[in-house]
Motif scaffolding. Structure first.
Motif, PDB file in Angstrom:
ATOM      1  N   ARG A  96       0.873  -1.183   0.000  1.00 45.20           N
ATOM      2  CA  ARG A  96       0.000   0.000   0.000  1.00 45.20           C
ATOM      3  C   ARG A  96       0.904   1.226   0.000  1.00 45.20           C
ATOM      4  N   LEU A  97       0.953   1.864  -1.175  1.00 49.91           N
ATOM      5  CA  LEU A  97       1.949   2.911  -1.422  1.00 49.91           C
ATOM      6  C   LEU A  97       1.285   4.259  -1.630  1.00 49.91           C
ATOM      7  N   GLY A  98       1.697   5.243  -0.840  1.00 46.90           N
ATOM      8  CA  GLY A  98       1.271   6.617  -1.056  1.00 46.90           C
ATOM      9  C   GLY A  98       2.278   7.326  -1.947  1.00 46.90           C
ATOM     10  N   VAL A  99       1.798   7.983  -2.985  1.00 50.50           N
ATOM     11  CA  VAL A  99       2.714   8.639  -3.928  1.00 50.50           C
ATOM     12  C   VAL A  99       1.966   9.750  -4.650  1.00 50.50           C
ATOM     13  N   LEU A 100       2.656  10.842  -4.924  1.00 47.25           N
ATOM     14  CA  LEU A 100       2.051  11.923  -5.689  1.00 47.25           C
ATOM     15  C   LEU A 100       1.867  11.488  -7.145  1.00 47.25           C
ATOM     16  N   VAL A 136       1.685   7.056   6.887  1.00 56.28           N
ATOM     17  CA  VAL A 136       2.485   5.833   6.872  1.00 56.28           C
ATOM     18  C   VAL A 136       2.253   5.069   8.175  1.00 56.28           C
ATOM     19  N   GLY A 137       1.961   3.796   8.046  1.00 48.87           N
ATOM     20  CA  GLY A 137       1.625   2.990   9.210  1.00 48.87           C
ATOM     21  C   GLY A 137       0.144   2.983   9.517  1.00 48.87           C
ATOM     22  N   ASP A 138      -0.610   3.883   8.889  1.00 45.95           N
ATOM     23  CA  ASP A 138      -2.056   3.952   9.061  1.00 45.95           C
ATOM     24  C   ASP A 138      -2.691   3.865   7.680  1.00 45.95           C
ATOM     25  N   GLY A 139      -2.759   2.664   7.154  1.00 46.61           N
ATOM     26  CA  GLY A 139      -3.315   2.467   5.819  1.00 46.61           C
ATOM     27  C   GLY A 139      -2.282   2.443   4.728  1.00 46.61           C
ATOM     28  N   LEU A 140      -1.087   2.960   4.984  1.00 49.69           N
ATOM     29  CA  LEU A 140      -0.005   2.943   4.001  1.00 49.69           C
ATOM     30  C   LEU A 140       1.179   2.169   4.574  1.00 49.69           C
ATOM     31  N   ASP A 141       1.713   1.239   3.779  1.00 50.50           N
ATOM     32  CA  ASP A 141       2.939   0.548   4.174  1.00 50.50           C
ATOM     33  C   ASP A 141       4.151   1.454   3.985  1.00 50.50           C
ATOM     34  N   ALA A 142       4.097   2.278   2.942  1.00 49.87           N
ATOM     35  CA  ALA A 142       5.220   3.154   2.609  1.00 49.87           C
ATOM     36  C   ALA A 142       4.691   4.309   1.783  1.00 49.87           C
ATOM     37  N   ALA A 143       5.509   5.342   1.647  1.00 51.61           N
ATOM     38  CA  ALA A 143       5.112   6.492   0.842  1.00 51.61           C
ATOM     39  C   ALA A 143       6.337   7.081   0.168  1.00 51.61           C
ATOM     40  N   ILE A 144       6.094   7.719  -0.953  1.00 48.43           N
ATOM     41  CA  ILE A 144       7.109   8.551  -1.593  1.00 48.43           C
ATOM     42  C   ILE A 144       6.653   9.979  -1.396  1.00 48.43           C
ATOM     43  N   ALA A 145       7.338  10.670  -0.514  1.00 47.91           N
ATOM     44  CA  ALA A 145       6.901  11.986  -0.059  1.00 47.91           C
ATOM     45  C   ALA A 145       7.825  13.064  -0.601  1.00 47.91           C
ATOM     46  N   LEU A 146       7.248  14.208  -0.877  1.00 43.39           N
ATOM     47  CA  LEU A 146       8.009  15.379  -1.297  1.00 43.39           C
ATOM     48  C   LEU A 146       8.133  16.288  -0.091  1.00 43.39           C
ATOM     49  N   TRP A 267      11.434  11.484  -1.048  1.00 40.36           N
ATOM     50  CA  TRP A 267      11.939  10.530  -0.067  1.00 40.36           C
ATOM     51  C   TRP A 267      11.057   9.282  -0.077  1.00 40.36           C
ATOM     52  N   PHE A 268      11.676   8.129   0.022  1.00 37.88           N
ATOM     53  CA  PHE A 268      10.949   6.898   0.331  1.00 37.88           C
ATOM     54  C   PHE A 268      10.894   6.786   1.841  1.00 37.88           C
ATOM     55  N   VAL A 269       9.684   6.685   2.399  1.00 36.45           N
ATOM     56  CA  VAL A 269       9.540   6.625   3.856  1.00 36.45           C
ATOM     57  C   VAL A 269       8.631   5.468   4.249  1.00 36.45           C
ATOM     58  N   CYS A 270       8.937   4.881   5.385  1.00 39.05           N
ATOM     59  CA  CYS A 270       8.091   3.836   5.977  1.00 39.05           C
ATOM     60  C   CYS A 270       8.434   3.723   7.453  1.00 39.05           C
ATOM     61  N   ARG A 271       7.623   3.013   8.192  1.00 33.27           N
ATOM     62  CA  ARG A 271       7.978   2.699   9.568  1.00 33.27           C
ATOM     63  C   ARG A 271       9.202   1.801   9.551  1.00 33.27           C
ATOM     64  N   PRO A 272      10.129   1.987  10.478  1.00 34.84           N
ATOM     65  CA  PRO A 272      11.348   1.154  10.452  1.00 34.84           C
ATOM     66  C   PRO A 272      11.060  -0.337  10.393  1.00 34.84           C
ATOM     67  N   ALA A 274       8.636  -1.775   8.997  1.00 34.72           N
ATOM     68  CA  ALA A 274       8.067  -2.167   7.705  1.00 34.72           C
ATOM     69  C   ALA A 274       9.133  -2.663   6.742  1.00 34.72           C
ATOM     70  N   MET A 275      10.393  -2.255   6.946  1.00 34.51           N
ATOM     71  CA  MET A 275      11.464  -2.720   6.065  1.00 34.51           C
ATOM     72  C   MET A 275      11.711  -4.217   6.230  1.00 34.51           C
ATOM     73  N   GLN A 276      11.117  -4.834   7.248  1.00 36.38           N
ATOM     74  CA  GLN A 276      11.220  -6.280   7.412  1.00 36.38           C
ATOM     75  C   GLN A 276      10.224  -7.028   6.518  1.00 36.38           C
ATOM     76  N   LEU A 277       9.257  -6.312   5.959  1.00 39.77           N
ATOM     77  CA  LEU A 277       8.303  -6.920   5.043  1.00 39.77           C
ATOM     78  C   LEU A 277       8.944  -7.062   3.671  1.00 39.77           C
ATOM     79  N   ARG A 278       8.796  -8.236   3.067  1.00 34.51           N
ATOM     80  CA  ARG A 278       9.474  -8.477   1.795  1.00 34.51           C
ATOM     81  C   ARG A 278       9.045  -7.485   0.725  1.00 34.51           C
ATOM     82  N   GLN A 279       7.741  -7.201   0.628  1.00 33.31           N
ATOM     83  CA  GLN A 279       7.286  -6.328  -0.442  1.00 33.31           C
ATOM     84  C   GLN A 279       7.823  -4.907  -0.289  1.00 33.31           C
ATOM     85  N   VAL A 280       7.969  -4.442   0.947  1.00 29.18           N
ATOM     86  CA  VAL A 280       8.505  -3.096   1.171  1.00 29.18           C
ATOM     87  C   VAL A 280       9.988  -3.061   0.834  1.00 29.18           C
ATOM     88  N   LYS A 281      10.745  -4.029   1.313  1.00 27.26           N
ATOM     89  CA  LYS A 281      12.186  -4.071   1.056  1.00 27.26           C
ATOM     90  C   LYS A 281      12.469  -4.251  -0.428  1.00 27.26           C
TER      91      LYS A 281
END
Length: 293
Positions: A96-100, A136-146, A267-272, A274-281
């Motif tokens: 679940r990726l947040g991105v502009l 991030v962490g609330d509905g989003l696994d990761a985001a690409i934020a400006l 920036w690519f951002v996620c909860r620390p 979350a990097m243990q999840l295969r799809q995020v990494k």
């Protein structure tokens, strides 16, 4: 084993928390608003405390609701993925990726075929709503934020550095009074992205024109619409070099030969964790590799 509240009540709570509206959440879950409200009330009775602040047109999480959402929303998302895997027989790693939208269309989607070929298990749920870093962490696994600087509580990887360009219609360089001097901005409308409010002031300071004011400033929350507005001659856009280069729009030109480093980066951002999840990494590593290339 300690008794748990009904899963339907948890599902209703998360949907209302994410939409901020009982009506919208009810539509998503194919329920009536009263039925959904009863599920929320049942969860609050089970927990023994209210989870929302009720307002006239909307609801908002209180501090207890915020804590509960942070704990259970990722668990429910993983449960959904597990059920999807068991019912389809195919392993699905959902990201679940947040991105502009502009970053997605210019710098991710042209390469998604490579991602699918390399990691066929990964499926993307794309969320283009604003303020993605806060979600991030609330509905989003990761985001690409400006952003200037990411939230220090998050894992963050800078994806680029950029220059601020003044982007305008090619027609501005034609006619009896072509726009070739920065001072002529006084007669033009500046187009500014809401996530990049300081681009104009940074450019103006680098140009040594701190007192320069445009005719007006129009704000956008869509980079693609900013580029189109500039191409239509509705103003000049203060955007990134990469936005201009990746647009490949012959109607647009860079105005003025002034190099200005942008205060913003992607920036690519996620909860620390979350990097243990295969799809995020995997997605993180793939994206860094693609952008370097």
């Amino acid at each position: 084993m300690r008794r748990l509240p009904p899963l339907t009540a948890i599902e209703a709570f998360i949907q209302v928390a994410r939409t901020g509206s009982v009506k919208a959440a009810a539509q998503e879950l194919a329920l009536s608003a009263p039925a959904l409200s009863r599920r929320i009330q049942a969860l609050e009775r089970f927990i023994g405390k209210p989870l929302f602040e009720r307002r006239h047109q909307a609801v908002a999480l209180n501090s207890d609701g915020e804590r509960l959402l942070q704990q259970i929303a990722p668990v429910l998302d993983r449960l959904t993925d597990a059920v999807e895997y068991m019912t389809s027989g195919v392993e699905v790693l959902r990201l679940r990726l947040g991105v502009l939208p502009l970053f997605a269309s210019q710098r991710i989607f042209p390469h998604l075929g490579d991602l699918r070929a390399r990691y066929p298990q990964i499926h993307l749920d794309i969320d283009t709503a604003g303020h993605n870093m806060a979600r991030v962490g609330d509905g989003l696994d990761a985001a690409i934020a400006l952003a200037r600087d990411p939230d220090p509580s998050l894992y963050a990887k800078r994806l680029d550095t950029n220059n601020v360009y003044v982007i305008g219609a090619r027609t501005l360089l034609e006619g009896p009074d072509p726009v070739t001097r920065p001072e002529q901005i006084e007669k033009l409308t500046a187009l500014i992205h809401r996530d990049m409010p300081d681009t104009f002031s940074a450019w103006r300071h680098a140009a040594g024109l701190d007192e320069l004011e445009p005719l007006a400033i129009d704000h956008f929350d869509s980079g693609a619409l900013m580029l189109e507005a500039a191409a239509q001659g509705l103003g000049i856009a203060f955007m990134h070099e990469s936005h201009f280069d990746e647009a490949h729009d012959p109607r647009l030109v860079k105005l003025f030969d002034i190099e200005v480093a942008s205060p913003y980066s992607y920036w690519f951002v996620c909860r620390p964790r979350a990097m243990q999840l295969r799809q995020v990494k995997w997605f993180h590593d793939w994206l860094v590799e693609v952008l370097k290339a």
